[in-house]
Design a protein around this motif. Structure first.
Motif, mmCIF file in Angstrom:
data_model
loop_
_atom_site.group_PDB
_atom_site.id
_atom_site.type_symbol
_atom_site.label_atom_id
_atom_site.label_comp_id
_atom_site.label_asym_id
_atom_site.label_seq_id
_atom_site.Cartn_x
_atom_site.Cartn_y
_atom_site.Cartn_z
ATOM 1 N N TRP A 52 -46.695 -54.618 -15.713
ATOM 2 C CA TRP A 52 -47.939 -54.139 -15.117
ATOM 3 C C TRP A 52 -47.688 -52.858 -14.332
ATOM 4 C CZ3 TRP A 52 -49.458 -53.312 -10.058
ATOM 5 C CH2 TRP A 52 -50.821 -53.064 -9.859
ATOM 6 N N VAL A 53 -46.598 -52.823 -13.582
ATOM 7 C CA VAL A 53 -46.243 -51.617 -12.821
ATOM 8 C C VAL A 53 -45.999 -50.456 -13.775
ATOM 9 C CG1 VAL A 53 -44.473 -50.566 -11.351
ATOM 10 C CG2 VAL A 53 -45.329 -52.850 -10.826
ATOM 11 N N HIS A 54 -45.318 -50.723 -14.883
ATOM 12 C CA HIS A 54 -45.068 -49.683 -15.886
ATOM 13 C C HIS A 54 -46.394 -49.082 -16.350
ATOM 14 C CE1 HIS A 54 -44.552 -48.070 -19.960
ATOM 15 N NE2 HIS A 54 -43.312 -47.814 -19.618
ATOM 16 N N ALA A 55 -47.338 -49.935 -16.720
ATOM 17 C CA ALA A 55 -48.632 -49.459 -17.205
ATOM 18 C C ALA A 55 -49.392 -48.698 -16.122
ATOM 19 C CB ALA A 55 -49.464 -50.639 -17.706
ATOM 20 N N ARG A 56 -49.297 -49.193 -14.884
ATOM 21 C CA ARG A 56 -50.004 -48.564 -13.772
ATOM 22 C C ARG A 56 -49.463 -47.166 -13.491
ATOM 23 N NH1 ARG A 56 -55.016 -49.382 -12.143
ATOM 24 N NH2 ARG A 56 -55.321 -49.176 -9.885
ATOM 25 N N LEU A 57 -48.150 -47.056 -13.408
ATOM 26 C CA LEU A 57 -47.534 -45.757 -13.134
ATOM 27 C C LEU A 57 -47.792 -44.788 -14.281
ATOM 28 C CD1 LEU A 57 -44.114 -46.802 -11.560
ATOM 29 C CD2 LEU A 57 -46.176 -46.027 -10.372
ATOM 30 N N HIS A 58 -47.700 -45.284 -15.495
ATOM 31 C CA HIS A 58 -47.915 -44.422 -16.668
ATOM 32 C C HIS A 58 -49.319 -43.831 -16.658
ATOM 33 C CE1 HIS A 58 -47.491 -43.907 -21.317
ATOM 34 N NE2 HIS A 58 -47.455 -42.768 -20.664
ATOM 35 N N SER A 59 -50.293 -44.616 -16.239
ATOM 36 C CA SER A 59 -51.679 -44.145 -16.244
ATOM 37 C C SER A 59 -52.025 -43.287 -15.034
ATOM 38 C CB SER A 59 -52.638 -45.339 -16.319
ATOM 39 O OG SER A 59 -52.555 -46.135 -15.142
ATOM 40 N N LYS A 60 -51.336 -43.495 -13.918
ATOM 41 C CA LYS A 60 -51.687 -42.824 -12.675
ATOM 42 C C LYS A 60 -50.883 -41.542 -12.415
ATOM 43 C CE LYS A 60 -54.832 -45.525 -10.705
ATOM 44 N NZ LYS A 60 -56.145 -45.033 -10.199
ATOM 45 N N LEU A 61 -49.630 -41.522 -12.816
ATOM 46 C CA LEU A 61 -48.798 -40.354 -12.553
ATOM 47 C C LEU A 61 -49.175 -39.196 -13.476
ATOM 48 C CD1 LEU A 61 -45.262 -41.982 -12.155
ATOM 49 C CD2 LEU A 61 -46.650 -40.964 -10.332
ATOM 50 N N ILE A 62 -49.037 -37.967 -12.973
ATOM 51 C CA ILE A 62 -49.269 -36.816 -13.843
ATOM 52 C C ILE A 62 -48.130 -36.773 -14.870
ATOM 53 C CG2 ILE A 62 -50.531 -35.541 -12.083
ATOM 54 C CD1 ILE A 62 -48.038 -33.918 -11.535
ATOM 55 N N PRO A 63 -48.369 -36.179 -16.051
ATOM 56 C CA PRO A 63 -47.379 -36.214 -17.132
ATOM 57 C C PRO A 63 -45.977 -35.763 -16.750
ATOM 58 C CG PRO A 63 -49.474 -35.471 -17.988
ATOM 59 C CD PRO A 63 -49.632 -35.559 -16.488
ATOM 60 N N GLU A 209 -40.609 -35.666 -6.203
ATOM 61 C CA GLU A 209 -42.073 -35.642 -6.116
ATOM 62 C C GLU A 209 -42.680 -36.835 -6.839
ATOM 63 O OE1 GLU A 209 -43.106 -31.950 -7.861
ATOM 64 O OE2 GLU A 209 -42.590 -30.738 -6.088
ATOM 65 N N ALA A 210 -42.104 -37.182 -7.986
ATOM 66 C CA ALA A 210 -42.610 -38.310 -8.774
ATOM 67 C C ALA A 210 -42.459 -39.620 -8.012
ATOM 68 C CB ALA A 210 -41.878 -38.381 -10.110
ATOM 69 N N LEU A 211 -41.341 -39.781 -7.329
ATOM 70 C CA LEU A 211 -41.111 -41.016 -6.562
ATOM 71 C C LEU A 211 -42.079 -41.113 -5.375
ATOM 72 C CD1 LEU A 211 -37.199 -41.199 -6.590
ATOM 73 C CD2 LEU A 211 -38.801 -42.681 -7.826
ATOM 74 N N VAL A 212 -42.381 -39.977 -4.758
ATOM 75 C CA VAL A 212 -43.357 -39.984 -3.663
ATOM 76 C C VAL A 212 -44.724 -40.416 -4.194
ATOM 77 C CG1 VAL A 212 -44.631 -38.548 -2.033
ATOM 78 C CG2 VAL A 212 -42.154 -38.284 -2.250
ATOM 79 N N SER A 213 -45.121 -39.835 -5.314
ATOM 80 C CA SER A 213 -46.410 -40.178 -5.908
ATOM 81 C C SER A 213 -46.443 -41.642 -6.338
ATOM 82 C CB SER A 213 -46.694 -39.279 -7.119
ATOM 83 O OG SER A 213 -46.820 -37.927 -6.727
ATOM 84 N N ALA A 214 -45.334 -42.097 -6.929
ATOM 85 C CA ALA A 214 -45.252 -43.497 -7.352
ATOM 86 C C ALA A 214 -45.336 -44.420 -6.139
ATOM 87 C CB ALA A 214 -43.953 -43.744 -8.115
ATOM 88 N N GLY A 215 -44.704 -44.017 -5.040
ATOM 89 C CA GLY A 215 -44.735 -44.820 -3.822
ATOM 90 C C GLY A 215 -46.146 -45.010 -3.299
ATOM 91 N N LYS A 216 -46.946 -43.949 -3.353
ATOM 92 C CA LYS A 216 -48.332 -44.044 -2.886
ATOM 93 C C LYS A 216 -49.128 -45.004 -3.761
ATOM 94 C CE LYS A 216 -48.404 -39.390 -0.886
ATOM 95 N NZ LYS A 216 -48.956 -38.016 -0.986
ATOM 96 N N ILE A 217 -48.884 -44.949 -5.059
ATOM 97 C CA ILE A 217 -49.580 -45.850 -5.991
ATOM 98 C C ILE A 217 -49.204 -47.303 -5.706
ATOM 99 C CG2 ILE A 217 -49.792 -46.535 -8.418
ATOM 100 C CD1 ILE A 217 -49.257 -43.551 -9.115
ATOM 101 N N LEU A 218 -47.925 -47.565 -5.514
ATOM 102 C CA LEU A 218 -47.455 -48.929 -5.279
ATOM 103 C C LEU A 218 -47.897 -49.444 -3.907
ATOM 104 C CD1 LEU A 218 -43.854 -48.600 -6.770
ATOM 105 C CD2 LEU A 218 -45.886 -49.558 -7.857
ATOM 106 N N GLU A 219 -47.923 -48.560 -2.933
ATOM 107 C CA GLU A 219 -48.404 -48.963 -1.604
ATOM 108 C C GLU A 219 -49.873 -49.360 -1.666
ATOM 109 O OE1 GLU A 219 -47.646 -45.723 0.997
ATOM 110 O OE2 GLU A 219 -45.476 -46.062 1.094
ATOM 111 N N ASP A 220 -50.666 -48.592 -2.396
ATOM 112 C CA ASP A 220 -52.084 -48.917 -2.541
ATOM 113 C C ASP A 220 -52.279 -50.274 -3.224
ATOM 114 O OD1 ASP A 220 -52.777 -46.553 -1.339
ATOM 115 O OD2 ASP A 220 -53.183 -45.473 -3.207
ATOM 116 N N GLU A 221 -51.358 -50.607 -4.113
ATOM 117 C CA GLU A 221 -51.443 -51.889 -4.817
ATOM 118 C C GLU A 221 -50.857 -53.043 -3.998
ATOM 119 O OE1 GLU A 221 -53.097 -52.283 -7.390
ATOM 120 O OE2 GLU A 221 -53.364 -50.229 -8.145
ATOM 121 N N GLY A 222 -50.212 -52.709 -2.876
ATOM 122 C CA GLY A 222 -49.662 -53.736 -2.008
ATOM 123 C C GLY A 222 -48.465 -54.478 -2.551
#
Length: 229
Positions: A52-63, A209-222
């Motif tokens: 699920w995290v894989h799918a979430r990051l793939h859809s949310k992160l810029i290419p 930069e990607a890890l920072v962006s991924a961190g924000k996505i994961l934090e929002d998902e709790g």
């Protein structure tokens, strides 16, 4: 399930992709079918979260961020090589195209101590078929970068050969890492190292930069531990 760090979540998600299939999309129905009461627990539950995290990051992160993480951390050979090919054109450098391509590849697939033979040849345990597969894949990437056409289905067929063994580690021959072979102009080694370090710096910054962006996505998902950095 919560992850101790952003990096741990990214690595697990990318590893899940290699184990379970494309984005883990086929994993949940298989797991559900194996449970008489439909309850998913233990390792299966953890795998589902990873997918699920894989799918979430793939859809949310810029290419470029997604490709940087895939090139650096994925164990899925075909997708790793594909990500490398997508990163190469994004790197601004004075280095010629072949040098840029090899520098990005060496960054994404660093040498593994004890695996590359000191003689410059691959270790005996690496089969000729694996080498041929990787050469075919990299040749397709080079053609694309040079603007040459790749026959319909050619690149896909090559990738499918790798997907079948997607959890195997890519091992490059030792001579690949000799930067003197990355350019045919015969310039001094200092220039080559300057080009290499500059390319690696851009890629490392992209991953950060990607890890920072991924961190924000994961934090929002709790799904990050409260004390995770």
């Amino acid at each position: 399930m919560k992850y101790q760090s952003v990096l741990a979540a990214v690595v697990r998600a990318l590893a899940a992709d290699a184990v379970s299939g494309v984005g883990g999309g086929d994993f949940e129905p298989k797991v559900q079918a194996s449970k008489l009461k439909g309850e998913i627990t233990g390792k299966d539950a953890a795998m589902l979260v990873d997918c699920w995290v894989h799918a979430r990051l793939h859809s949310k992160l810029i290419p470029r961020h997604w490709n940087a993480l895939t090139a650096r951390f994925s164990t899925h050979k075909a997708k790793k090589v594909e990500a490398i090919g997508k990163l190469v054109p994004l790197i601004a450098t004075q280095a010629p195209n072949l040098f840029r391509y090899k520098a990005v590849t060496a960054w994404a697939i660093p040498p593994v101590k004890g695996v590359q033979a000191q003689s410059g040849r691959e270790v005996a345990s690496r089969s000729a078929r694996d080498r041929a597969d990787f050469d075919a894949l990299t040749d397709a990437v080079r053609k694309q970068l040079a603007g040459e056409s790749v026959a319909d289905g050619e690149d896909r067929a090559r990738r499918e050969q790798y997907v079948k063994r997607s959890t195997d580690m890519i091992v490059l021959p030792a001579e690949f890492y000799d930067i003197n072979t990355w350019d045919g102009q015969g310039l001094n080694r200092t220039t080559y190292w300057r080009w290499k370090k500059a390319i690696e710096s851009v890629l490392d910054e992209m991953v950060a930069e990607a890890l920072v962006s991924a961190g924000k996505i994961l934090e929002d998902e709790g799904i990050l531990m409260a004390d995770a950095a």
